[in-house]
Scaffold this motif. Sequence first.
Motif, PDB file in Angstrom:
ATOM      1  N   ALA A 133      -6.007  -0.531  -2.946  1.00 15.03           N
ATOM      2  CA  ALA A 133      -4.931   0.330  -2.468  1.00 15.03           C
ATOM      3  C   ALA A 133      -4.829   1.605  -3.289  1.00 15.03           C
ATOM      4  O   ALA A 133      -4.444   2.660  -2.769  1.00 15.03           O
ATOM      5  CB  ALA A 133      -3.607  -0.426  -2.502  1.00 15.03           C
ATOM      6  N   THR A 169      -0.831   3.403  -4.597  1.00 12.75           N
ATOM      7  CA  THR A 169      -1.470   4.519  -3.899  1.00 12.75           C
ATOM      8  C   THR A 169      -2.358   5.293  -4.860  1.00 12.75           C
ATOM      9  O   THR A 169      -2.273   5.136  -6.089  1.00 12.75           O
ATOM     10  CB  THR A 169      -0.421   5.476  -3.314  1.00 12.75           C
ATOM     11  N   ALA A 227       0.808  -1.217   0.000  1.00 12.01           N
ATOM     12  CA  ALA A 227       0.000   0.000   0.000  1.00 12.01           C
ATOM     13  C   ALA A 227       0.843   1.269   0.000  1.00 12.01           C
ATOM     14  O   ALA A 227       0.292   2.370  -0.129  1.00 12.01           O
ATOM     15  CB  ALA A 227      -0.933   0.010   1.214  1.00 12.01           C
ATOM     16  N   ALA A 287      -2.204  -3.889   4.557  1.00 11.14           N
ATOM     17  CA  ALA A 287      -0.852  -3.538   4.130  1.00 11.14           C
ATOM     18  C   ALA A 287       0.134  -4.580   4.644  1.00 11.14           C
ATOM     19  O   ALA A 287      -0.064  -5.183   5.713  1.00 11.14           O
ATOM     20  CB  ALA A 287      -0.482  -2.147   4.634  1.00 11.14           C
ATOM     21  N   ARG A 341      -9.735   2.146   0.382  1.00 12.15           N
ATOM     22  CA  ARG A 341      -8.306   2.465   0.456  1.00 12.15           C
ATOM     23  C   ARG A 341      -7.871   2.654   1.906  1.00 12.15           C
ATOM     24  O   ARG A 341      -6.838   2.115   2.342  1.00 12.15           O
ATOM     25  CB  ARG A 341      -8.022   3.735  -0.356  1.00 12.15           C
ATOM     26  N   THR A 391      -7.772  -0.689   3.604  1.00 12.30           N
ATOM     27  CA  THR A 391      -6.676  -1.497   3.078  1.00 12.30           C
ATOM     28  C   THR A 391      -5.366  -1.130   3.750  1.00 12.30           C
ATOM     29  O   THR A 391      -4.577  -2.007   4.141  1.00 12.30           O
ATOM     30  CB  THR A 391      -6.560  -1.300   1.552  1.00 12.30           C
ATOM     31  N   VAL A 392      -5.110   0.154   3.915  1.00  9.71           N
ATOM     32  CA  VAL A 392      -3.869   0.612   4.540  1.00  9.71           C
ATOM     33  C   VAL A 392      -3.784   0.140   5.986  1.00  9.71           C
ATOM     34  O   VAL A 392      -2.730  -0.289   6.466  1.00  9.71           O
ATOM     35  CB  VAL A 392      -3.753   2.142   4.462  1.00  9.71           C
TER      36      VAL A 392
END
Length: 365
Positions: free
Chosen positions: A287, A181, A177, A350, A342, A345-346
């Motif tokens: 991501a 981006t 991640a 990640a 997103r 996900t981070v």
Amino acid sequence: MGAQQKLLLVSARWDHLGGHSGLAPLGKHLEQHFEVRRVVPNVIDKIRVNMQIAWGMLRERLFGTPRRRGWNPFYNRHGLLLETAARRMAQAQHFDVIFFEALEDHFDAFADARQWLKRTQVAGVSHQPPAWWRLYASRSSVFAAVDMVIALSRPAQAYLQQAGHANVQFVPHGVDAEFFTMNTPRELAVDAPVEVLFCGQWLRDFQQLSETLEVLESAPRRYVFHLVVPRFARNFEQHYRLAQHDNVHWYAGVTDAELRDLYRRAHLLFLPLIDATANNSVLEAMACGLPMVVSRIGGVVDYVNEDDAVFLTAKHGQHAVDKLAWSVDNYVECVTRSERARTRTVSQLAWPVIAARLAELLGAI
């Protein structure tokens, strides 16, 4: 503080994946938790494997003795070479854990070494969904020498447990991640074509993709499809049908940066699937904050929440076109969903997060 545990990493590498996709980043992050050595075959390993294969072929020809073959179609000379090198390295030095990144591809003959690895734990990742196991590996004993199996989806975990494997843990696949981006805010102009990205080849539903393109020929809005499919995998009738559309562009051998640019430039990821455990394309799109239209099947729901994406729940082309049209008509909402995906996900998927979770399990086998 005690010394770090030693881990021997049997890495999985696929030529069509770059250095930021798949499991490529995992080893670097495991180095934060273990003293990691990677399996690197040497000249002696290669000679041994060549001699073993040649002797097996000779015995089969002269005496009719069947050669030893891997228990599944993914296992080949490369898998045998990695196992041979791993065995040599494990004999020369003690490791607390030997970790196979892809059990289906690289674990077979190494099971014979388990009898003398008294103080070493063997673990590895299983990548395939239940249907694959029913098709190719109905025997429950193929991982008998593995102390812990990592499954990449809950359905796969449940199947392997039911097949008799005592220690099967679900750990999600990770994503880089920091590399994948978001770039600029996503917008879709009213008069602009819809740029749609499709990635991958394994368990992708090319039949539904082909039907979708055919239905879209009469759609009022223009769609342009960007298909990232390795050349070696373009061997279905549907691929030729797809290539007959002038709004389909093909990509292969792209660099990591070029792949990321495709995610960033697209308006939608469109990914009809036959089945899934983890899926690199889904993780990378999440991501990159790319809105998704993806099949709700297999392990997809272990990664994609109901409010992250638009789900395909039927297999025909008209259904997919309806979902694409809804996504275009409600694009602002889809972007909001993708930005939320997103963020999650981070924080949850990640690689540093996943590697820490994996290291905790491996250290406690």
